[in-house]
Design a protein around this motif. Structure first.
Motif, PDB file in Angstrom:
ATOM      1  N   PHE A 125       0.836  -1.192   0.000  1.00  0.00           N
ATOM      2  CA  PHE A 125       0.000   0.000   0.000  1.00  0.00           C
ATOM      3  C   PHE A 125       0.877   1.251   0.000  1.00  0.00           C
ATOM      4  O   PHE A 125       1.983   1.249   0.543  1.00  0.00           O
ATOM      5  CB  PHE A 125      -0.881   0.045   1.265  1.00  0.00           C
TER       6      PHE A 125
ATOM      7  N   TYR B  29       0.226   5.282   1.192  1.00  0.00           N
ATOM      8  CA  TYR B  29      -0.655   6.256   1.797  1.00  0.00           C
ATOM      9  C   TYR B  29       0.007   7.634   1.719  1.00  0.00           C
ATOM     10  O   TYR B  29       1.234   7.757   1.750  1.00  0.00           O
ATOM     11  CB  TYR B  29      -0.917   5.935   3.269  1.00  0.00           C
TER      12      TYR B  29
ATOM     13  N   LEU C 207      -5.449   6.597   1.383  1.00  0.00           N
ATOM     14  CA  LEU C 207      -4.942   5.537   0.525  1.00  0.00           C
ATOM     15  C   LEU C 207      -4.773   6.045  -0.891  1.00  0.00           C
ATOM     16  O   LEU C 207      -5.708   6.565  -1.496  1.00  0.00           O
ATOM     17  CB  LEU C 207      -5.910   4.346   0.543  1.00  0.00           C
TER      18      LEU C 207
ATOM     19  N   LYS D 230      -3.115   0.346  -3.891  1.00  0.00           N
ATOM     20  CA  LYS D 230      -2.757  -0.896  -3.226  1.00  0.00           C
ATOM     21  C   LYS D 230      -2.541  -1.983  -4.270  1.00  0.00           C
ATOM     22  O   LYS D 230      -3.079  -1.930  -5.373  1.00  0.00           O
ATOM     23  CB  LYS D 230      -3.848  -1.316  -2.247  1.00  0.00           C
TER      24      LYS D 230
ATOM     25  N   PHE E 277      -2.617  -6.200  -4.523  1.00  0.00           N
ATOM     26  CA  PHE E 277      -2.875  -7.505  -3.936  1.00  0.00           C
ATOM     27  C   PHE E 277      -2.309  -8.612  -4.815  1.00  0.00           C
ATOM     28  O   PHE E 277      -1.624  -9.510  -4.354  1.00  0.00           O
ATOM     29  CB  PHE E 277      -4.383  -7.739  -3.753  1.00  0.00           C
TER      30      PHE E 277
ATOM     31  N   THR F 224      -6.519 -11.084   6.261  1.00  0.00           N
ATOM     32  CA  THR F 224      -6.872  -9.974   7.148  1.00  0.00           C
ATOM     33  C   THR F 224      -6.694 -10.391   8.596  1.00  0.00           C
ATOM     34  O   THR F 224      -6.669 -11.561   8.922  1.00  0.00           O
ATOM     35  CB  THR F 224      -8.319  -9.542   6.910  1.00  0.00           C
ATOM     36  N   GLY F 225      -6.569  -9.390   9.440  1.00  0.00           N
ATOM     37  CA  GLY F 225      -6.356  -9.634  10.854  1.00  0.00           C
ATOM     38  C   GLY F 225      -4.919  -9.453  11.264  1.00  0.00           C
ATOM     39  O   GLY F 225      -4.619  -9.384  12.446  1.00  0.00           O
TER      40      GLY F 225
ATOM     41  N   PHE G   8      -0.252  -4.221   9.822  1.00  0.00           N
ATOM     42  CA  PHE G   8       0.517  -3.608   8.761  1.00  0.00           C
ATOM     43  C   PHE G   8       1.839  -3.100   9.310  1.00  0.00           C
ATOM     44  O   PHE G   8       1.942  -2.711  10.459  1.00  0.00           O
ATOM     45  CB  PHE G   8      -0.233  -2.390   8.212  1.00  0.00           C
TER      46      PHE G   8
ATOM     47  N   TYR H  40     -12.513  -7.116  11.225  1.00  0.00           N
ATOM     48  CA  TYR H  40     -11.248  -6.925  11.937  1.00  0.00           C
ATOM     49  C   TYR H  40     -11.063  -5.442  12.216  1.00  0.00           C
ATOM     50  O   TYR H  40     -11.318  -4.615  11.344  1.00  0.00           O
ATOM     51  CB  TYR H  40     -10.068  -7.429  11.099  1.00  0.00           C
TER      52      TYR H  40
ATOM     53  N   TYR I 262      -8.522  -2.371  14.248  1.00  0.00           N
ATOM     54  CA  TYR I 262      -7.140  -2.109  14.634  1.00  0.00           C
ATOM     55  C   TYR I 262      -7.000  -0.706  15.219  1.00  0.00           C
ATOM     56  O   TYR I 262      -7.755   0.195  14.875  1.00  0.00           O
ATOM     57  CB  TYR I 262      -6.205  -2.185  13.414  1.00  0.00           C
TER      58      TYR I 262
ATOM     59  N   SER J 263      -4.865  -5.461  17.307  1.00  0.00           N
ATOM     60  CA  SER J 263      -5.924  -5.862  16.394  1.00  0.00           C
ATOM     61  C   SER J 263      -6.982  -6.634  17.179  1.00  0.00           C
ATOM     62  O   SER J 263      -6.682  -7.249  18.215  1.00  0.00           O
ATOM     63  CB  SER J 263      -5.382  -6.701  15.236  1.00  0.00           C
TER      64      SER J 263
ATOM     65  N   SER K 155      -6.637 -10.066  18.941  1.00  0.00           N
ATOM     66  CA  SER K 155      -5.985 -11.131  18.184  1.00  0.00           C
ATOM     67  C   SER K 155      -4.481 -10.947  18.120  1.00  0.00           C
ATOM     68  O   SER K 155      -3.735 -11.912  17.998  1.00  0.00           O
ATOM     69  CB  SER K 155      -6.572 -11.239  16.773  1.00  0.00           C
TER      70      SER K 155
ATOM     71  N   SER L 178     -10.901  -3.835   8.536  1.00  0.00           N
ATOM     72  CA  SER L 178     -10.613  -4.559   7.297  1.00  0.00           C
ATOM     73  C   SER L 178     -11.555  -5.728   7.122  1.00  0.00           C
ATOM     74  O   SER L 178     -12.088  -6.295   8.074  1.00  0.00           O
ATOM     75  CB  SER L 178      -9.157  -5.040   7.276  1.00  0.00           C
ATOM     76  N   ASP L 179     -11.727  -6.050   5.854  1.00  0.00           N
ATOM     77  CA  ASP L 179     -12.416  -7.271   5.492  1.00  0.00           C
ATOM     78  C   ASP L 179     -11.581  -7.911   4.396  1.00  0.00           C
ATOM     79  O   ASP L 179     -10.828  -8.826   4.647  1.00  0.00           O
ATOM     80  CB  ASP L 179     -13.839  -6.968   5.030  1.00  0.00           C
TER      81      ASP L 179
ATOM     82  N   TYR M 119      -8.084  -2.670   3.607  1.00  0.00           N
ATOM     83  CA  TYR M 119      -7.800  -1.983   4.856  1.00  0.00           C
ATOM     84  C   TYR M 119      -8.246  -0.542   4.698  1.00  0.00           C
ATOM     85  O   TYR M 119      -7.885   0.101   3.731  1.00  0.00           O
ATOM     86  CB  TYR M 119      -6.277  -1.996   5.057  1.00  0.00           C
TER      87      TYR M 119
END
Lengths: 114, 110
Positions: free
Chosen positions: A34, A36, A46, A49, A51, A98-99, A102, B31, B33, B48, B55, B95-96, B99
């Motif tokens: 990413f 920013y 943003l 990005k 992926f 995700t989760g 960063f 999620y 953060y 997070s 998590s 996020s899904d 982000y």
């Protein structure tokens, strides 16, 4: 270890000139990358990005970035800089899933001179 | 485009006071953060949150910090006893499959 390196702390360009901001990353999994932009005292906006797929991605405000896996780089470019582009630019890398957190670079401050 | 909303945009608090920073993530994101950015420095991960529990957290996120999702829409960061070095911009993100960051809360501890 996961990390992002932005080797240029500060860059000055003339309005209308081209721009390239460098970003190198170290990441143990498939990276999501990413860019920013942050104006003084403001939040993170943003720009673009990456992926997967086409390694040249287009973003807002005329910016683009190219992912080069062999060089672990994701450099940001703009063909013609405008005075309003003066800001702090951050590169970031995250996980494919995700989760996960960063990791941000230390930023590159861009000054645009008339 | 959906946004992550943070309130207040700027908060000034006295050292030792408790402060709660609020965030409304994007509604279908799972999620959440918190990050912070000390003036002139890079953005650092704090914590997070997923499925109503932490998590992942960084070493910055010590016992004076806590997070909560008190209802279906808000996500809060509480700093129990603020210190001068807590002065920073605090960013919420959700996020899904992407982000999104909020615009931040600038916390000034005096």
């Amino acid at each position: 270890a996961q990390s992002v390196t932005q080797p240029d702390i500060h860059i000055t360009v003339s309005e209308g000139a081209s721009l390239e901001l460098r970003c190198n990353y170290s990441y143990g999994a498939t990276p999501y990358l990413f860019w920013y932009v942050q104006s003084p005292g403001q939040g993170l906006q943003l720009l673009l990005k990456y992926f997967s797929g086409d390694t040249l991605v287009q973003g807002i405000k005329g910016f683009e970035a190219e992912f080069k896996r062999s060089q672990s780089s994701f450099n940001l470019r703009k063909p013609s800089v405008h005075w309003s582009d003066a800001a702090e630019y951050f590169c970031a890398v995250g996980a494919q899933y995700t989760g996960n957190q960063f990791y941000f670079g230390t930023g590159t401050s861009l000054t645009v001179i008339p | 485009e959906p946004e992550v909303t943070q309130t207040p945009s700027h908060q000034v608090t006295q050292m030792g006071q408790e402060v709660i920073l609020r965030c409304v993530p994007i509604s279908n994101h799972l999620y959440f953060y918190w990050y912070r950015q000390i003036l002139g420095q890079k953005v650092e991960f704090l914590v997070s949150f997923y499925n109503n529990e932490i998590s992942e957290k960084s070493e910055i996120f010590d016992d004076q910090f806590s997070v909560e999702r008190p209802d279906g829409s808000n996500f809060t960061l509480k700093i129990r006893s603020t210190k001068l070095e807590d002065s920073a911009m605090y960013f919420c993100a959700s996020s899904d499959n992407g982000y999104t960051f909020g615009s931040g809360t600038r916390l000034t501890v005096v």
